[in-house]
Design a protein around this motif. Sequence first.
Motif, short mmCIF file in Angstrom:
data_model
loop_
_atom_site.label_atom_id
_atom_site.label_comp_id
_atom_site.label_asym_id
_atom_site.label_seq_id
_atom_site.Cartn_x
_atom_site.Cartn_y
_atom_site.Cartn_z
N ARG A 277 46.45 -31.06 -70.05
CA ARG A 277 46.39 -29.61 -70.02
C ARG A 277 45.17 -29.13 -70.81
O ARG A 277 45.08 -29.34 -72.01
CB ARG A 277 47.66 -29.01 -70.62
N PHE A 278 44.23 -28.50 -70.14
CA PHE A 278 43.04 -27.95 -70.79
C PHE A 278 43.31 -26.49 -71.15
O PHE A 278 43.75 -25.70 -70.30
CB PHE A 278 41.83 -28.01 -69.85
N ALA A 279 43.05 -26.11 -72.39
CA ALA A 279 43.21 -24.72 -72.81
C ALA A 279 42.19 -23.85 -72.07
O ALA A 279 41.07 -24.29 -71.81
CB ALA A 279 43.00 -24.60 -74.31
N PRO A 280 42.56 -22.64 -71.72
CA PRO A 280 41.59 -21.75 -71.06
C PRO A 280 40.35 -21.54 -71.94
O PRO A 280 40.48 -21.28 -73.14
CB PRO A 280 42.37 -20.44 -70.89
N GLY A 281 39.19 -21.66 -71.33
CA GLY A 281 37.95 -21.41 -72.06
C GLY A 281 37.64 -22.39 -73.16
O GLY A 281 36.90 -22.06 -74.10
N LEU A 282 38.18 -23.60 -73.08
CA LEU A 282 37.95 -24.57 -74.15
C LEU A 282 36.47 -24.89 -74.31
O LEU A 282 35.68 -24.82 -73.37
CB LEU A 282 38.74 -25.85 -73.91
N GLU A 283 36.10 -25.22 -75.54
CA GLU A 283 34.71 -25.57 -75.87
C GLU A 283 34.41 -26.97 -75.37
O GLU A 283 35.14 -27.92 -75.66
CB GLU A 283 34.54 -25.50 -77.38
N ILE A 284 33.32 -27.12 -74.60
CA ILE A 284 32.87 -28.42 -74.10
C ILE A 284 31.42 -28.60 -74.51
O ILE A 284 30.52 -27.94 -73.98
CB ILE A 284 33.04 -28.54 -72.57
N THR A 285 31.20 -29.50 -75.48
CA THR A 285 29.87 -29.70 -76.06
C THR A 285 29.24 -30.98 -75.55
O THR A 285 29.92 -32.00 -75.41
CB THR A 285 29.96 -29.76 -77.60
N LEU A 286 27.93 -30.93 -75.30
CA LEU A 286 27.16 -32.11 -74.93
C LEU A 286 26.04 -32.28 -75.96
O LEU A 286 25.22 -31.39 -76.14
CB LEU A 286 26.56 -31.95 -73.54
N GLU A 287 26.03 -33.42 -76.65
CA GLU A 287 24.90 -33.74 -77.53
C GLU A 287 23.69 -34.09 -76.67
O GLU A 287 23.81 -34.78 -75.65
CB GLU A 287 25.23 -34.93 -78.44
N THR A 288 22.53 -33.61 -77.09
CA THR A 288 21.32 -33.77 -76.28
C THR A 288 20.16 -34.21 -77.15
O THR A 288 19.88 -33.61 -78.19
CB THR A 288 20.97 -32.43 -75.59
N ASN A 289 19.48 -35.26 -76.72
CA ASN A 289 18.26 -35.71 -77.39
C ASN A 289 17.08 -34.99 -76.75
O ASN A 289 16.87 -35.11 -75.54
CB ASN A 289 18.13 -37.23 -77.23
N PRO A 290 16.29 -34.24 -77.53
CA PRO A 290 15.17 -33.50 -76.93
C PRO A 290 14.20 -34.39 -76.17
O PRO A 290 13.55 -33.93 -75.23
CB PRO A 290 14.48 -32.87 -78.14
N GLY A 291 14.13 -35.65 -76.52
CA GLY A 291 13.21 -36.56 -75.85
C GLY A 291 13.68 -37.03 -74.49
O GLY A 291 12.93 -37.64 -73.73
N THR A 292 14.95 -36.74 -74.15
CA THR A 292 15.48 -37.17 -72.85
C THR A 292 15.93 -36.00 -72.00
O THR A 292 16.56 -36.19 -70.96
CB THR A 292 16.67 -38.14 -73.05
N ALA A 293 15.63 -34.77 -72.46
CA ALA A 293 16.02 -33.59 -71.68
C ALA A 293 15.15 -33.49 -70.43
O ALA A 293 13.93 -33.55 -70.49
CB ALA A 293 15.86 -32.34 -72.53
N GLU A 294 15.80 -33.34 -69.29
CA GLU A 294 15.07 -33.27 -68.02
C GLU A 294 15.17 -31.88 -67.42
O GLU A 294 16.22 -31.25 -67.42
CB GLU A 294 15.65 -34.29 -67.03
N HIS A 295 14.05 -31.41 -66.89
CA HIS A 295 14.04 -30.13 -66.21
C HIS A 295 14.98 -30.20 -65.00
O HIS A 295 14.95 -31.14 -64.22
CB HIS A 295 12.62 -29.79 -65.73
N GLY A 296 15.84 -29.22 -64.87
CA GLY A 296 16.75 -29.17 -63.74
C GLY A 296 18.13 -29.70 -64.06
O GLY A 296 19.07 -29.43 -63.31
#
Length: 338
Positions: free
Chosen positions: A43-62
């Motif tokens: 059961r997922f709470a409505p509007g639950l926070e979903i975070t993704l850690e991101t390395n600036p060196g691997t961020a891709e356009h799109g």
Amino acid sequence: LEQDLPLVWGRTITSVFFGGGTPSLFPPAAIDRFLSAAAARLRFAPGLEITLETNPGTAEHGAFPAYAAAGVNRLSFGVQSFDDGCLTRLGRIHDSAQAERAVRLAQDAGFGNINLDLMYALPQQSLAMAEHDLRRAFALAPTHISHYQLTIEPNTLFAARVPAGIPDDDAAYDIQEHCQALLAEHSYAQYEVSAYARDGNTCAHNLNYWRFGDYLGIGAGAHGKITSGAEQTLLRRFKRKHPSDYLRHAASAERIGGDSVIEPAQRPFEFMLNALRLVEGFSLRLFEQRTGLARHVIAGELAAAQAHGWIAIDGEQITPTALGRRFTNDVILLFLKD
């Protein structure tokens, strides 16, 4: 997830955090498949926070619009510094221009809830350089900044070969004080030792850790803590660390690297290790709920902390003082049993 479901049947999921280094290497379609499968089983709470850690060196356009479409609604960028010299000394694969570009790409894709990780007391870093890092961050207007001191961990490259020019304790404290004032000046309210939020955009996932809540750890090297049964057994579990080793055993009990029960005598220390990081502190009711212990078991330690001027006690609420926040480790050690 399938293997661990019996631990959490019937419970509501209030946050999801894709962490552990570079989960943004995971394609958006895979994130989408996982979240869809998890929501079908839990059961997922409505509007639950979903975070993704991101390395600036691997961020891709799109990629950012696709992550948003998959359900990710919060990003955490491991910037660490906007000084290219500091980044090189840290062994990071990105530079300051890439970090800024990645954040702006995410904002252009519609992400409004963004955290930037910054470190201070870096090798050869001055107070002015640490301030410059924050001012570069302010220019990007993130909703959250994690600002923490570099620590040398055992069994790391830095531990084996400590870099020259790390600020001493006095210099590091000067940087910390100056940066805390600067963060407050720019409306970033400190709510934890190293966490600052604008307009109430605190991290729900991390708050659950600091309030000694339960969490399920999925994947290679993941750690979890689950409370179960009428006796409130507190189980810590971690998974095999090496990805290929974990994948070979993911469908069996062999995926588990180890289990340990947090015994009642250990629980006050474990609770304080988390809750005393919070500026708001904690309530005695929360202590009882999360540990299964009566409040009287910590009465002596609380009295000692109060006598030192480290905490304030107002009825149910226990709050670290400014002095207590400076000596958090000393306060926590009061609760460590021999």
